[in-house]
Design a protein around this motif. Structure first.
Motif, PDB file in Angstrom:
ATOM      1  N   SER A 303       0.831  -1.204   0.000  1.00 48.66           N
ATOM      2  CA  SER A 303       0.000   0.000   0.000  1.00 48.66           C
ATOM      3  C   SER A 303       0.867   1.255   0.000  1.00 48.66           C
ATOM      4  N   GLY A 304       2.158   1.078   0.320  1.00 47.94           N
ATOM      5  CA  GLY A 304       3.085   2.210   0.254  1.00 47.94           C
ATOM      6  C   GLY A 304       3.617   2.440  -1.132  1.00 47.94           C
ATOM      7  N   GLN A 305       3.028   1.791  -2.129  1.00 43.02           N
ATOM      8  CA  GLN A 305       3.396   2.043  -3.527  1.00 43.02           C
ATOM      9  C   GLN A 305       4.836   1.643  -3.837  1.00 43.02           C
ATOM     10  N   CYS A 306       5.248   0.478  -3.367  1.00 43.14           N
ATOM     11  CA  CYS A 306       6.570  -0.006  -3.695  1.00 43.14           C
ATOM     12  C   CYS A 306       6.474  -0.899  -4.928  1.00 43.14           C
ATOM     13  N   TYR A 307       7.273  -0.603  -5.936  1.00 47.71           N
ATOM     14  CA  TYR A 307       7.195  -1.335  -7.200  1.00 47.71           C
ATOM     15  C   TYR A 307       8.422  -2.188  -7.455  1.00 47.71           C
ATOM     16  N   ASN A 308       9.276  -2.344  -6.427  1.00 47.29           N
ATOM     17  CA  ASN A 308      10.524  -3.067  -6.631  1.00 47.29           C
ATOM     18  C   ASN A 308      10.797  -3.994  -5.455  1.00 47.29           C
ATOM     19  N   PHE A 309      11.108  -5.253  -5.748  1.00 45.78           N
ATOM     20  CA  PHE A 309      11.340  -6.237  -4.709  1.00 45.78           C
ATOM     21  C   PHE A 309      12.611  -7.029  -5.009  1.00 45.78           C
ATOM     22  N   VAL A 310      13.392  -7.245  -3.951  1.00 43.58           N
ATOM     23  CA  VAL A 310      14.603  -8.063  -4.070  1.00 43.58           C
ATOM     24  C   VAL A 310      14.491  -9.188  -3.061  1.00 43.58           C
ATOM     25  N   CYS A 311      14.568 -10.446  -3.535  1.00 43.88           N
ATOM     26  CA  CYS A 311      14.512 -11.615  -2.656  1.00 43.88           C
ATOM     27  C   CYS A 311      15.909 -12.215  -2.559  1.00 43.88           C
ATOM     28  N   VAL A 312      16.485 -12.235  -1.369  1.00 44.73           N
ATOM     29  CA  VAL A 312      17.821 -12.825  -1.217  1.00 44.73           C
ATOM     30  C   VAL A 312      17.680 -14.215  -0.611  1.00 44.73           C
TER      31      VAL A 312
END
Lengths: 421, 421
Positions: A303-312
């Protein structure tokens, strides 16, 4: 309840969809219960990026009238239906700007122009689809000014001097740049003022005029208030403007990244270092995998409008881990609005000198990425070799640079590739 | 002998160098022996992209005067020296546009303003550094018109209506858009006309004026000829304009690719297919490796302004092959002008299901790419697995898409990566 249109940046700038972002933010009541916002046609395609930079819905806009050329009406209706817009009315445009706007206004006053007559608003905002980066601030300023003065419009300083030419194509005179302004959009009017102006104006006005403020002055003696706008109001006119719009949207999408790591000690070390490097360029949220399984925590990030995700993680080709996040993203509205970047970081702690991966494995990652792209999620792979602890900082720094490059470019052709930090 | 300034697109828009492209094309004599072109300061940085879209030198411009702010004079001189410009004179700007231009003109008339007085030209062109995409065509049009009328300037249609505001901030009147034009640059003048205008004009003109055509009219009764310019003349003013300029330059650099293959039969098959796919999107030159060893053939491609090279071979990590091309590129002027993309395509004909590559090998490719980047050459790797002939077309198609993506993005962060088609 309100409406806002937004953009999906698709491959090669095929701007073909927008959507309702009702669920993404809290409405703010400003006490404008009867304001109507509508768009004239101009470049139909670009209408679709309206509000891409504006994630908040504007609760005080009650109706949105979209005026489009006859050949685009069905496309527009399909889009509205697909994304469940409830307050948008599509109206057929005329052959000139003024005729299109007049058609839009008739929806509130003439029964034959609408299947159901919309309630007449106190104020209407007129805006161009080709000025997609308009902010709520200027919209509310012109509305407030229109309530007081009857009409109001955004202006900007002139970029070039304006000259008048004589009949022989030579300079007649030039205007003193400081005394004039460029009239931009949005403009707002008391409905009764602008509707009367259109009813009284001549065919010549409708065919050759370009300025609504002029009609309000000429036919209703209303001197519009001029309101200084921001540079964002520029008109997308040439191909270069589409380039600029693309870059601005990509910039807006590259403001925040969510890094998800698991609890394994080595992974946790990288999971700690990586955000440190990323923070120099971008806002970073960190989440542990166990937290990420808790829907509500991730939902707050969504809901914070994050469009980028990194999974380590430390599993080679961790498609299952990634798949889980893809499912959660699908359930959210995030990938409907914009393409989401999802980078699966594989931390190789084997210490092997030779990195080997089967072609079938690579092929299955690419296939997975192609499927996921259909959901507007762009998946990339990134290998970090954890061998020499003394080199870890340099490697993680290089990984951070690659992550930033992938996020900023959002290149759909590179999905499913495995980059090496 | 003539001069032209050009751009190196560097990482993150660090526009810091331009260069002399004398050696790149044949001069065209147009019979303007004494024309002088000079630039006012405005955004100093952007001056440097002047002519980036214009690869041909303009032989009939005899001198280029660059007017820059005092703090940028040394930087500008360093650039001019580095690239061996012979005809550029740097002049210190004033605190306003008109004072800067006047300073530039004095170089031809007043001894104290120049170490050696330049020969007074018949015609001067005045241009803004912030309009870098100017073409020779409009330059010659304004010069021809200035010879006939004494003054001439490029104009464009107005994008927005122009309004005048009253003292209370409300609309006073709006101008009929069709009767006015935006005055753009370049402008050209008989030297005697514009120099006399500047000598006669008042301090008020020098401090608050913006329009050279106005001075020529007011002080020399010269009605400038207005010449319709193209959209390319737009003024780089806002951040969005820098984005647009970057995209336009990248577009210009993505017009042609040179594919180099060796004579091995399988490689030759891919070397045939790949250009077929690429041709759908870009102009393709093909060269065999044996030809590529023949300097003169490649030189002719270099002189054709090709900024993209694809080397197809069947040796894993063919750094030596690539190194050879890097040397040849270095000897040419191509990478001085713009970053060159060099994609080393490795055709794996082993038929192995598992692709394996040593980390040290990967590290050495990355190191090589980092070194090569310093020479403004961006090296990427691309693996095409040749196993199942029935899948070859699909694989080569995918390779072509990746090649196009690398060429269009020219992303310096992704150098040294090995992508898989």
């Amino acid at each position: 309840m309100t409406l806002s249109a937004s953009l999906r940046v698709l491959n090669s700038w095929k701007l073909i969809e927008h959507q309702n972002c009702d669920s993404l933010s809290t409405p703010t009541q400003r006490g404008f219960p009867q304001v109507t916002c509508y768009f004239t046609k101009e470049i139909f395609l670009v209408y679709l990026i309206f509000n891409s930079s504006q994630s908040q819905r504007i609760s005080w806009i009650s109706d949105i009238i979209v005026v489009v050329s006859p050949e685009n009406i069905e496309t527009m209706k399909t889009i509205i239906e697909k994304f469940g817009h409830k307050r948008v009315t599509v109206v057929e445009g005329g052959i000139t700007r003024h005729r299109s706007i007049f058609n839009g206004l008739k929806v509130f006053a003439e029964k034959e122009f609408s299947s159901h007559l919309l309630q007449k608003p106190e104020v209407v905002i007129i805006h161009d689809a080709v000025r997609p980066f308009v902010e709520e601030d200027i919209l509310s300023k012109v509305v407030m000014a229109a309530k007081e003065h009857g009409a109001a419009g955004a202006i900007r300083p002139l970029v070039s001097t304006v000259v008048a030419s004589a009949a022989d194509g030579c300079l007649d005179h030039s205007l003193e740049r400081a005394r004039y302004r460029a009239s931009e959009m949005p403009q707002a009017f008391l409905f009764d003022v602008i509707y009367e102006a259109y009813q009284q104006c001549t065919d010549y006005d409708l065919d050759y005029g370009t300025e609504c403020l002029h009609l309000a002055l000429k036919y209703c003696k209303t001197n519009a208030k001029l309101v200084e706008g921001t540079a964002d109001l520029w008109k997308v006119t040439y191909k270069r403007d589409l380039y600029a719009a693309e870059s601005i949207i990509k910039d807006n999408l590259s403001q925040e990244v969510c890094v998800i790591t698991d609890a394994n000690e080595t992974v946790a070390q990288v999971g700690f270092l990586l955000p440190e490097y990323l923070k120099r360029q971008i806002k970073v949220e960190t989440v542990s995998i166990s937290q990420s399984r808790n829907d509500s925590h991730l939902q707050s990030i969504f809901s914070g409008q994050c469009y980028n995700f990194v999974c380590v993680n430390d599993k080679k080709c961790a498609i299952q881990e990634t798949q889980q996040l893809v499912h959660m993203l699908e359930k959210s509205d995030i990938p409907l609005l914009h393409p989401v970047v999802l980078i699966s970081v594989y931390l190789d702690i084997s210490g092997n000198n030779s990195f080997s991966i089967g072609m079938e494995e690579l092929a299955s990652i690419k296939k997975f990425a192609r499927e996921t792209k259909k959901k507007n999620i762009l998946v990339y792979g990134l290998l970090i070799q954890y061998k020499d602890p003394s080199l870890l900082q340099e490697t993680v720094n290089s990984a951070a640079a690659l992550i930033m490059a992938l996020i900023k470019d959002r290149n759909p052709e590179l999905i499913g590739q495995l980059l090496v930090a």
